[in-house]
Motif scaffolding. Structure first.
Motif, short mmCIF file in Angstrom:
data_model
loop_
_atom_site.label_atom_id
_atom_site.label_comp_id
_atom_site.label_asym_id
_atom_site.label_seq_id
_atom_site.Cartn_x
_atom_site.Cartn_y
_atom_site.Cartn_z
N THR A 196 6.30 -1.63 -5.54
CA THR A 196 5.76 -2.84 -4.91
C THR A 196 4.34 -2.52 -4.47
OG1 THR A 196 7.96 -3.38 -4.11
CG2 THR A 196 6.10 -4.57 -3.12
N PRO A 197 3.32 -3.02 -5.17
CA PRO A 197 1.94 -2.60 -4.92
C PRO A 197 1.49 -2.77 -3.47
CG PRO A 197 2.08 -3.84 -6.95
CD PRO A 197 3.42 -3.95 -6.29
N ILE A 198 1.86 -3.89 -2.85
CA ILE A 198 1.37 -4.15 -1.50
C ILE A 198 1.88 -3.10 -0.52
CG2 ILE A 198 3.25 -5.74 -0.91
CD1 ILE A 198 -0.46 -5.93 0.21
N ASP A 199 3.14 -2.67 -0.68
CA ASP A 199 3.70 -1.65 0.20
C ASP A 199 3.01 -0.30 -0.02
OD1 ASP A 199 5.45 -3.51 1.23
OD2 ASP A 199 7.08 -2.95 -0.12
N GLU A 200 2.77 0.03 -1.29
CA GLU A 200 2.12 1.28 -1.59
C GLU A 200 0.68 1.29 -1.07
OE1 GLU A 200 3.31 4.10 -3.23
OE2 GLU A 200 5.25 3.15 -2.92
N PHE A 201 -0.01 0.17 -1.23
CA PHE A 201 -1.39 0.10 -0.77
C PHE A 201 -1.47 0.18 0.75
CE2 PHE A 201 -5.53 -1.97 0.06
CZ PHE A 201 -6.33 -1.21 -0.77
N GLU A 202 -0.49 -0.37 1.43
CA GLU A 202 -0.47 -0.30 2.89
C GLU A 202 -0.40 1.16 3.36
OE1 GLU A 202 -0.67 -1.20 6.81
OE2 GLU A 202 -1.12 -2.47 5.09
N SER A 203 0.26 2.01 2.58
CA SER A 203 0.32 3.43 2.96
C SER A 203 -1.07 4.06 2.92
CB SER A 203 1.27 4.19 2.04
OG SER A 203 0.76 4.29 0.72
N LEU A 204 -1.94 3.60 2.00
CA LEU A 204 -3.31 4.09 1.97
C LEU A 204 -4.08 3.63 3.21
CD1 LEU A 204 -4.27 3.47 -1.78
CD2 LEU A 204 -3.41 5.57 -0.72
N ARG A 205 -3.83 2.41 3.63
CA ARG A 205 -4.46 1.91 4.85
C ARG A 205 -4.02 2.73 6.06
NH1 ARG A 205 -2.67 -3.59 3.06
NH2 ARG A 205 -4.44 -4.65 2.08
N VAL A 206 -2.73 3.04 6.12
CA VAL A 206 -2.20 3.81 7.24
C VAL A 206 -2.85 5.18 7.31
CG1 VAL A 206 -0.13 4.94 8.13
CG2 VAL A 206 -0.01 2.57 7.34
N LEU B 188 -22.58 5.81 16.40
CA LEU B 188 -21.94 6.57 15.33
C LEU B 188 -20.82 5.76 14.71
CD1 LEU B 188 -21.76 9.22 13.75
CD2 LEU B 188 -20.20 10.08 15.51
N VAL B 189 -20.92 5.51 13.42
CA VAL B 189 -19.91 4.76 12.68
C VAL B 189 -19.11 5.72 11.82
CG1 VAL B 189 -19.50 2.93 10.98
CG2 VAL B 189 -21.41 2.73 12.59
N GLY B 190 -17.81 5.79 12.06
CA GLY B 190 -16.91 6.56 11.22
C GLY B 190 -16.38 5.67 10.12
N CYS B 191 -16.64 6.03 8.87
CA CYS B 191 -16.24 5.21 7.73
C CYS B 191 -15.15 5.93 6.94
CB CYS B 191 -17.43 4.91 6.83
SG CYS B 191 -17.01 3.94 5.36
N ALA B 192 -13.95 5.35 6.92
CA ALA B 192 -12.84 5.86 6.11
C ALA B 192 -12.50 4.82 5.06
CB ALA B 192 -11.62 6.15 6.98
N THR B 193 -11.99 5.26 3.93
CA THR B 193 -11.70 4.34 2.84
C THR B 193 -10.27 4.52 2.35
OG1 THR B 193 -12.23 5.72 0.91
CG2 THR B 193 -14.08 4.74 2.12
N THR B 194 -9.80 3.51 1.62
CA THR B 194 -8.49 3.59 0.97
C THR B 194 -8.57 4.33 -0.36
OG1 THR B 194 -8.90 1.42 0.00
CG2 THR B 194 -7.59 1.49 2.03
N GLY B 195 -9.77 4.54 -0.86
CA GLY B 195 -9.94 5.24 -2.14
C GLY B 195 -10.10 4.31 -3.32
N MET B 196 -9.66 3.07 -3.17
CA MET B 196 -9.86 2.03 -4.18
C MET B 196 -9.61 0.68 -3.54
SD MET B 196 -6.51 2.24 -6.66
CE MET B 196 -6.83 3.93 -7.13
N SER B 197 -10.08 -0.37 -4.17
CA SER B 197 -9.89 -1.71 -3.63
C SER B 197 -8.48 -2.20 -3.93
CB SER B 197 -10.91 -2.67 -4.25
OG SER B 197 -10.65 -2.83 -5.64
N TRP B 198 -8.04 -3.22 -3.17
CA TRP B 198 -6.72 -3.79 -3.40
C TRP B 198 -6.59 -4.39 -4.81
CZ3 TRP B 198 -1.90 -4.32 -3.50
CH2 TRP B 198 -1.27 -5.52 -3.81
N PRO B 199 -7.54 -5.15 -5.33
CA PRO B 199 -7.39 -5.66 -6.70
C PRO B 199 -7.25 -4.55 -7.73
CG PRO B 199 -9.08 -6.90 -5.55
CD PRO B 199 -8.72 -5.74 -4.66
#
Length: 274
Positions: A56-66, A33-44
């Motif tokens: 700061t985009p990188i900090d904001e995007f990291e919150s999506l990863r978290v 069983l593979v659980g697939c979660a996403t950030t909702g959009m790619s980093w680019p």
């Protein structure tokens, strides 16, 4: 048999229903069983979207990863409680639909939830995966609570290529089912797809695979979708198998269609393929 199952992981309160269905199948088939979660959009894409904003985009995007990692941790804990022996957490930095389409290429089945209208639900996801994906999709209603999926199964059979693909995708379940009802709604209207005795050829095909099948002909003034849901309820089925979008997209959008009725209102999991 199903050997790899992908389940869409998010932070929706309805996630547990689809996980229970995925875990039931994983346990029954000894599948990974593979659980697939996403950030909702790619980093680019995220960097492009926020590049002109005072963040700061990188900090904001990291919150999506978290957030996605947190959902995956809850998935792993709950799947373990449900007895899944082989599981994997997979974080994909992309939009939900594209991420799941990619993961589906390397699985036997994709499990997602019925559209429920809550803020965490990706609208139209089941339909999109069925239309554009290469694997069958199991769509689980919010009320599902772990009932056996393969005791009694209803197949919506109309002779279409879509229904054929759904039957092929569901075969690991059908061969294990105690009782399979091959349901034909107003088959006289599609006599060119059924032969002299509607349902007989498909029933024989299934029987040769070891499926215990019974043909049910339903003549009704109700819509095909409503008729199939009625058969599901009357038979106490735990699963409905049906082709997705057998008519043109224009007709489905403007007039409604069987697929929309089944995916929006079915009280049991629905396995669809296009």
């Amino acid at each position: 048999m199903f050997k790899t199952i992908v389940v869409h992981v998010d932070d929706s309160p309805l996630f547990d229903a689809r996980l229970q269905a995925a875990a039931w199948l994983a346990n029954a088939h000894e599948a990974h069983l593979v659980g697939c979660a996403t950030t909702g959009m790619s980093w680019p894409a995220y960097a492009l979207l926020t590049g002109s904003m005072a963040v700061t985009p990188i900090d904001e995007f990291e919150s999506l990863r978290v957030l996605a990692r947190g959902s995956l941790a809850r998935f792993a804990e709950r799947a373990g409680q449900l007895g899944v022996q082989s599981l994997e957490q997979r974080l994909v930095e992309d939009e939900n639909r594209d991420a799941l389409l990619l993961q589906a290429r390397y699985a036997d089945l994709v499990v997602t939830g019925q559209d429920a209208g809550d803020a965490a639900t990706v609208r139209g996801l089941p339909q999109y995966l069925a239309m554009h994906g290469v694997r069958p999709v199991l769509v689980v209603p919010p009320a599902y609570a772990g009932a056996p999926i393969a005791d009694t199964v209803v197949i919506g059979w109309d002779g279409s290529m879509q229904a054929l693909r759904a039957i092929g995708g569901a075969m690991p379940i059908l061969t294990r089912a105690r009782d399979v009802r091959l349901a034909l709604v107003n088959p006289d209207l599609q006599s060119g797809l059924h032969g002299e005795e509607p349902g007989a050829d498909m029933a024989l095909f299934l029987a040769r695979h070891g499926v215990r099948v019974e043909v049910l002909g339903e003549r009704t003034l109700a819509s095909t979708g409503d008729a199939l849901l009625g058969i599901v309820r009357a038979s106490g089925a735990g699963l409905l198998v049906a082709g997705a979008f057998g008519h043109s997209r224009y007709r489905e959008i403007v007039l409604g269609g069987v697929t929309r009725v089944l995916l929006d209102r079915a009280p049991v999991p629905v396995l669809v393929a296009h």
